[in-house]
Design a protein around this motif. Structure first.
Motif, mmCIF file in Angstrom:
data_model
loop_
_atom_site.group_PDB
_atom_site.id
_atom_site.type_symbol
_atom_site.label_atom_id
_atom_site.label_comp_id
_atom_site.label_asym_id
_atom_site.label_seq_id
_atom_site.Cartn_x
_atom_site.Cartn_y
_atom_site.Cartn_z
ATOM 1 N N SER A 55 -1.839 -13.773 -11.031
ATOM 2 C CA SER A 55 -2.152 -12.345 -11.066
ATOM 3 C C SER A 55 -3.614 -12.163 -10.691
ATOM 4 O O SER A 55 -4.491 -12.839 -11.236
ATOM 5 C CB SER A 55 -1.920 -11.769 -12.465
ATOM 6 N N TRP A 95 -6.654 -9.124 -9.918
ATOM 7 C CA TRP A 95 -6.995 -7.714 -10.070
ATOM 8 C C TRP A 95 -7.647 -7.201 -8.795
ATOM 9 O O TRP A 95 -8.689 -7.694 -8.352
ATOM 10 C CB TRP A 95 -7.935 -7.504 -11.255
ATOM 11 N N ASP A 96 -7.018 -6.205 -8.166
ATOM 12 C CA ASP A 96 -7.540 -5.545 -6.977
ATOM 13 C C ASP A 96 -8.367 -4.358 -7.457
ATOM 14 O O ASP A 96 -7.819 -3.307 -7.803
ATOM 15 C CB ASP A 96 -6.372 -5.088 -6.090
ATOM 16 N N ASN A 97 -9.673 -4.542 -7.513
ATOM 17 C CA ASN A 97 -10.550 -3.508 -8.045
ATOM 18 C C ASN A 97 -10.573 -2.250 -7.178
ATOM 19 O O ASN A 97 -10.691 -1.146 -7.691
ATOM 20 C CB ASN A 97 -11.975 -4.059 -8.213
ATOM 21 N N ASN A 115 -8.113 -0.870 -5.454
ATOM 22 C CA ASN A 115 -6.922 -0.045 -5.660
ATOM 23 C C ASN A 115 -6.514 0.075 -7.123
ATOM 24 O O ASN A 115 -5.518 0.707 -7.437
ATOM 25 C CB ASN A 115 -5.759 -0.617 -4.846
ATOM 26 N N LYS A 116 -7.273 -0.589 -8.021
ATOM 27 C CA LYS A 116 -6.995 -0.552 -9.463
ATOM 28 C C LYS A 116 -5.547 -0.927 -9.765
ATOM 29 O O LYS A 116 -4.812 -0.228 -10.432
ATOM 30 C CB LYS A 116 -7.301 0.834 -10.058
ATOM 31 N N GLN A 117 -5.158 -2.096 -9.237
ATOM 32 C CA GLN A 117 -3.805 -2.595 -9.488
ATOM 33 C C GLN A 117 -3.778 -4.115 -9.451
ATOM 34 O O GLN A 117 -4.688 -4.744 -8.931
ATOM 35 C CB GLN A 117 -2.808 -2.027 -8.474
ATOM 36 N N THR A 118 -2.726 -4.661 -10.015
ATOM 37 C CA THR A 118 -2.549 -6.105 -10.062
ATOM 38 C C THR A 118 -1.723 -6.575 -8.874
ATOM 39 O O THR A 118 -0.684 -5.992 -8.560
ATOM 40 C CB THR A 118 -1.840 -6.514 -11.374
ATOM 41 N N LEU A 119 -2.209 -7.623 -8.238
ATOM 42 C CA LEU A 119 -1.473 -8.286 -7.173
ATOM 43 C C LEU A 119 -0.869 -9.537 -7.788
ATOM 44 O O LEU A 119 -1.548 -10.265 -8.509
ATOM 45 C CB LEU A 119 -2.415 -8.653 -6.026
ATOM 46 N N LYS A 120 0.403 -9.799 -7.532
ATOM 47 C CA LYS A 120 1.097 -10.894 -8.196
ATOM 48 C C LYS A 120 1.809 -11.802 -7.210
ATOM 49 O O LYS A 120 2.300 -11.361 -6.192
ATOM 50 C CB LYS A 120 2.152 -10.339 -9.165
#
Length: 109
Positions: A42, A44-46, A48-53
């Protein structure tokens, strides 16, 4: 500034199903790449404020191993959450869930 790498190699069959996963890092103290049957990555894409998995497991991973893998991953996530936020109440709740999970999945620790 330093840069360090973690190398992950995935061997796929002809249908792109993982057959082998290996990893290595200079600081890991390994003589050669280590085998594993599953990984959960996991990031953290700061922006876009979302998790890339990236979740992968080999075809040899058993259901019992997957249950234990998830239990241990959830447990260490509770530790990381407490360490990073200092929120011992919520990390305790997370550990309580881990115990519930282990009971329902009939995981022997």
């Amino acid at each position: 500034m330093k840069t360090k790498n973690i190398d992950i190699a995935i061997e796929l069959d002809d249908k792109d199903v993982p057959e082998k996963i290996t990893w290595n890092a200079l600081d890991a103290g390994l003589d050669k790449p280590a085998n594993c049957r599953a990984m959960l990555l996991s990031l953290w894409d700061n922006d876009n404020k979302q998790t890339l998995k990236l979740d992968l497991w080999t075809k040899n991973m058993t259901v019992d191993e997957m249950k234990l893998f998830f239990y241990e991953t959830l447990s260490t996530m509770a530790d990381t959450f407490e360490k990073s936020t200092k929120d011992d109440r919520m990390s305790g709740d997370m550990r309580d869930f881990c115990e519930y999970f282990a009971e329902k999945m009939e995981i022997k620790k």
